[in-house]
Design a protein around this motif. Structure first.
Motif, mmCIF file in Angstrom:
data_model
loop_
_atom_site.group_PDB
_atom_site.id
_atom_site.type_symbol
_atom_site.label_atom_id
_atom_site.label_comp_id
_atom_site.label_asym_id
_atom_site.label_seq_id
_atom_site.Cartn_x
_atom_site.Cartn_y
_atom_site.Cartn_z
ATOM 1 N N LEU A 86 0.827 -1.211 0.000
ATOM 2 C CA LEU A 86 0.000 0.000 0.000
ATOM 3 C C LEU A 86 0.857 1.254 0.000
ATOM 4 N N LEU A 87 2.170 1.092 0.213
ATOM 5 C CA LEU A 87 3.087 2.236 0.265
ATOM 6 C C LEU A 87 3.916 2.293 -1.016
ATOM 7 N N ARG A 88 3.284 1.941 -2.137
ATOM 8 C CA ARG A 88 4.035 1.751 -3.377
ATOM 9 C C ARG A 88 4.141 3.020 -4.210
ATOM 10 N N GLU A 89 3.614 4.144 -3.708
ATOM 11 C CA GLU A 89 3.548 5.350 -4.547
ATOM 12 C C GLU A 89 4.890 6.079 -4.632
ATOM 13 N N SER A 90 5.936 5.340 -4.958
ATOM 14 C CA SER A 90 7.256 5.913 -5.257
ATOM 15 C C SER A 90 7.828 6.749 -4.123
ATOM 16 N N GLN A 91 7.475 6.403 -2.904
ATOM 17 C CA GLN A 91 8.058 7.072 -1.743
ATOM 18 C C GLN A 91 9.258 6.245 -1.285
ATOM 19 N N PRO A 92 10.451 6.844 -1.172
ATOM 20 C CA PRO A 92 11.576 6.050 -0.667
ATOM 21 C C PRO A 92 11.278 5.518 0.741
ATOM 22 N N LEU A 93 11.496 4.216 0.927
ATOM 23 C CA LEU A 93 11.190 3.588 2.211
ATOM 24 C C LEU A 93 12.394 2.791 2.696
ATOM 25 N N THR A 94 12.560 2.728 4.007
ATOM 26 C CA THR A 94 13.564 1.847 4.595
ATOM 27 C C THR A 94 12.829 0.748 5.353
ATOM 28 N N ASN A 112 7.608 -13.662 -4.359
ATOM 29 C CA ASN A 112 6.307 -13.065 -4.700
ATOM 30 C C ASN A 112 6.498 -11.915 -5.687
ATOM 31 N N SER A 113 6.087 -12.151 -6.925
ATOM 32 C CA SER A 113 6.334 -11.127 -7.940
ATOM 33 C C SER A 113 5.565 -9.836 -7.656
ATOM 34 N N LEU A 114 4.472 -9.935 -6.907
ATOM 35 C CA LEU A 114 3.697 -8.737 -6.590
ATOM 36 C C LEU A 114 4.562 -7.678 -5.893
ATOM 37 N N PHE A 115 5.524 -8.129 -5.107
ATOM 38 C CA PHE A 115 6.368 -7.181 -4.372
ATOM 39 C C PHE A 115 7.370 -6.465 -5.279
ATOM 40 N N GLN A 116 7.428 -6.884 -6.559
ATOM 41 C CA GLN A 116 8.269 -6.145 -7.503
ATOM 42 C C GLN A 116 7.770 -4.715 -7.673
#
Ligand SMILES: [Zn+2]
Length: 300
Positions: free
Chosen positions: A100-108, A123-127
């Motif tokens: 759900l945090l996939r909107e191109s926000q850098p994450l650690t 899991n390819s979804l996590f790509q």
């Protein structure tokens, strides 16, 4: 240290979409003395400006919106006060929120090597978290090796709870992974204050007792009240312990001498301690325990 309980329920939440157990049914009918809860999620901060998430729950988008300190600063188009995410396991209710945090926000993201492999290699979804360079920075954590959460001043000590890998991990794959990396409890420490978060544990390891007594607060696995809770409900299935959860009534005895503030979290919708009119809720409170709820706020 500021700790916010954004979600207190086990997988499925409360009520669970396809469940008509007596708790879920009465909650929907308005005949229940107790609160609905989203899936287990904590946020921790030492300065109320940047926050670390423990878990990435499937309810994370709603949970972020429910807590204004996690909203982006108005001056920026793209921003988040979320400085990092600690993943204690690869279970769906602990990790799905990453998507759900996939909107191109850098994450650690801090995770064991095994948890990272299950999520990103299998899991390819996590790509979707790899669409841009440096989108997610994975940092390996290992049981019994403390590390600093960037420059927050927070120190994190993960320990293995001897839990198993999620049921969706194939048998052959499990054999390749270190079982100590499957499910972690964590101790968070800042300026002499300590908080333990063990939301999945099928037993209390004797080594933990001394550590728990050095804590201000202990969050512990409150999934099920009794070992056969789901079997009683469904007529078959696994025991609480087989699912990696020590029943609440046994934990109350096992941690009776712990002087820290004690809070059950990761509470399954079938658990009678959700019902504040129940005998089980009264027994839990009389034993010195609290039952976590969404919006619970602590400062230590
Ligand atoms: Zn239910």
């Amino acid at each position: 240290m500021h700790i916010r309980v954004l979600g207190a329920a086990a997988g499925g939440g409360f009520p669970q979409w396809n469940c008509s157990c007596t708790n879920c049914l009465r909650l929907r009918q308005g005949r229940f003395h107790g609160q609905p809860r989203t899936q287990a999620q904590l946020a921790v901060s030492t300065d109320d400006a940047s926050w670390y998430l423990l878990n990435a729950s499937p309810d994370l988008r709603f949970q972020i919106e429910s807590f204004p300190p996690l909203h982006p600063q108005a001056a920026c188009l793209r921003h988040s006060p979320i400085a990092g995410i600690v993943l204690p396991s690869a279970e769906v209710d602990a990790a799905l929120g990453l998507l759900l945090l996939r909107e191109s926000q850098p994450l650690t993201v801090y995770a064991t090597s095994a948890v990272r492999q299950i999520l990103t290699d299998d899991n390819s979804l996590f790509q979707v978290l790899r669409r841009q360079r440096n989108q997610v920075k994975w940092i390996s954590m290992m049981p019994d090796v403390p590390f600093a959460l960037q420059d927050s001043g927070l120190e994190c000590l993960p320990v293995s709870t001897d839990g198993g890998f999620p049921g969706f991990v194939p048998e052959g794959r499990r054999k390749e992974l270190d079982p100590r990396e499957a499910v972690l409890g964590v101790f968070l420490q800042h300026q002499g204050h300590r908080v333990a978060v063990f939301s999945g544990a099928s037993r209390v390891c004797p080594d933990w007792l001394e550590e728990f007594n050095r804590c201000d607060v202990v969050f512990f696995d409150g999934t099920f009240w009794s070992d056969d809770e789901l079997i009683q409900l469904q007529g078959s299935g696994k025991t609480a312990r087989e699912m990696g959860h020590q029943p609440v009534q046994e934990t109350v005895r096992a941690l009776a001498k712990i002087t820290a503030r004690k809070i059950f979290i990761h509470i399954n919708n079938s658990n009678p301690i959700l019902d504040e009119d129940s005998e089980e809720f009264r027994m839990t409170r009389d034993a010195g325990w609290e039952v976590a709820f969404d919006g619970m706020d602590l400062v230590v």
